[in-house]
Write a protein that holds these residues in place. Structure first.
Motif, PDB file in Angstrom:
ATOM      1  N   HIS A 102       4.632   3.700  11.065  1.00 21.29           N
ATOM      2  CA  HIS A 102       5.919   3.114  11.424  1.00 21.29           C
ATOM      3  C   HIS A 102       5.895   2.606  12.862  1.00 21.29           C
ATOM      4  O   HIS A 102       6.394   1.498  13.151  1.00 21.29           O
ATOM      5  N   LEU A 123       2.465   1.461  -4.302  1.00 24.29           N
ATOM      6  CA  LEU A 123       3.824   1.261  -3.816  1.00 24.29           C
ATOM      7  C   LEU A 123       4.671   2.517  -4.006  1.00 24.29           C
ATOM      8  O   LEU A 123       5.481   2.873  -3.132  1.00 24.29           O
ATOM      9  N   ARG A 124       4.509   3.199  -5.134  1.00 29.78           N
ATOM     10  CA  ARG A 124       5.247   4.436  -5.353  1.00 29.78           C
ATOM     11  C   ARG A 124       4.888   5.483  -4.310  1.00 29.78           C
ATOM     12  O   ARG A 124       5.757   6.157  -3.744  1.00 29.78           O
ATOM     13  N   TYR A 126       3.629   5.013  -1.303  1.00 27.63           N
ATOM     14  CA  TYR A 126       4.137   4.603   0.009  1.00 27.63           C
ATOM     15  C   TYR A 126       5.625   4.912   0.134  1.00 27.63           C
ATOM     16  O   TYR A 126       6.083   5.417   1.163  1.00 27.63           O
ATOM     17  N   GLU A 127       6.385   4.614  -0.930  1.00 31.59           N
ATOM     18  CA  GLU A 127       7.818   4.883  -0.893  1.00 31.59           C
ATOM     19  C   GLU A 127       8.090   6.382  -0.816  1.00 31.59           C
ATOM     20  O   GLU A 127       8.943   6.828  -0.033  1.00 31.59           O
ATOM     21  N   GLY A 130       7.520   7.679   2.591  1.00 33.31           N
ATOM     22  CA  GLY A 130       8.273   7.039   3.662  1.00 33.31           C
ATOM     23  C   GLY A 130       7.430   6.147   4.540  1.00 33.31           C
ATOM     24  O   GLY A 130       7.686   6.023   5.744  1.00 33.31           O
ATOM     25  N   THR A 133       6.186  -0.661   3.870  1.00 32.32           N
ATOM     26  CA  THR A 133       5.664  -1.404   2.725  1.00 32.32           C
ATOM     27  C   THR A 133       4.530  -2.329   3.169  1.00 32.32           C
ATOM     28  O   THR A 133       4.686  -3.085   4.134  1.00 32.32           O
TER      29      THR A 133
END
Length: 226
Positions: A102, A123-124, A126-127, A130, A133
């Motif tokens: 981040h 993607l799952r 990563y989500e 947190g 993307t």
């Protein structure tokens, strides 16, 4: 370090492997699923160390096709077993990476992914963790001739983002990522924090890689100019 902002980037784009570089997926998902397929298809088993060594060299697909001599149908069977396992288990992220990534993105860095996992799984994960993307994802769905270790993912990343090789950093825990980076002249950092750092892997990576990072905190230290 990650509480500080507005640093000048040394690395404009991080190209990250996924499994065992960002998330702890081989011990939690990939290896158990592989063993189930191996038992079904060949009636045998394999140690974790041997599995990692084959993934290190010659690579996962080559292990299946050239060492285990899986047919295309058997490879699809193995893939389906892995997808079933990945669908029900979300692997843990390596400590420190959410904050590091981040902060990197907040300072203008780009994150891309080159992996043998599926896009939807990446993607799952990563989500769930947190994480920012990714800008680009090159996954198992790439044609066989364009999957890692083929340099396609790095070549496309540089083309799409208009970057030079020295402006990227490839981070991976195994040799296929190193081979891809070397082919493109892209600096390479080994994710030495990975569970896959068995002696044969660690010795090779420490000898040949631009960076061998024992902790995720060491990654952050090389992303910015002094």
């Amino acid at each position: 370090m990650s509480e500080k902002k507005q640093w000048e980037l040394r690395v404009k784009c991080l190209v990250l492997d996924h499994d065992d570089t960002v998330v702890k997926s081989t011990p939690e998902i990939n290896f158990p699923a592989f063993l189930r397929s191996l038992k079904d298809l060949r009636g045998t088993t394999m140690s974790y160390e041997q599995f990692v060594e084959y993934n290190f060299d010659p690579g996962f697909y080559e292990m299946c096709a050239d060492i285990l001599h899986y047919t295309p149908e058997e490879i699809r069977y193995q893939e389906a077993e892995w997808e079933r396992a990945a669908a029900v288990t979300i692997p843990a992220v390596y400590e420190g990476l959410p904050e590091i990534l981040h902060t990197y993105v907040e300072n203008g860095g780009k994150i891309c992914v080159s992996s043998h996992s599926m896009r939807k799984t990446i993607l799952r994960d990563y989500e769930a963790a947190g994480l920012p993307t990714p800008e680009l994802i090159f996954d198992w769905a790439c044609p066989e001739g364009k999957r890692k270790p083929h340099p396609y993912a790095l070549q496309e990343t540089m083309r799409i983002l208009n970057l030079k090789p020295e402006e990227l950093l490839m981070v991976d825990d195994l040799k296929p990522g190193y081979d891809m980076a070397k082919a493109c002249g892209v600096p390479f950092a080994c994710a030495g924090w990975s569970d896959n750092q068995i002696p044969v892997v660690r010795e090779y990576m420490q000898k040949y890689c631009d960076y061998y990072l024992k902790t995720t905190a060491e990654l952050e230290k090389i992303l910015y100019k002094d």
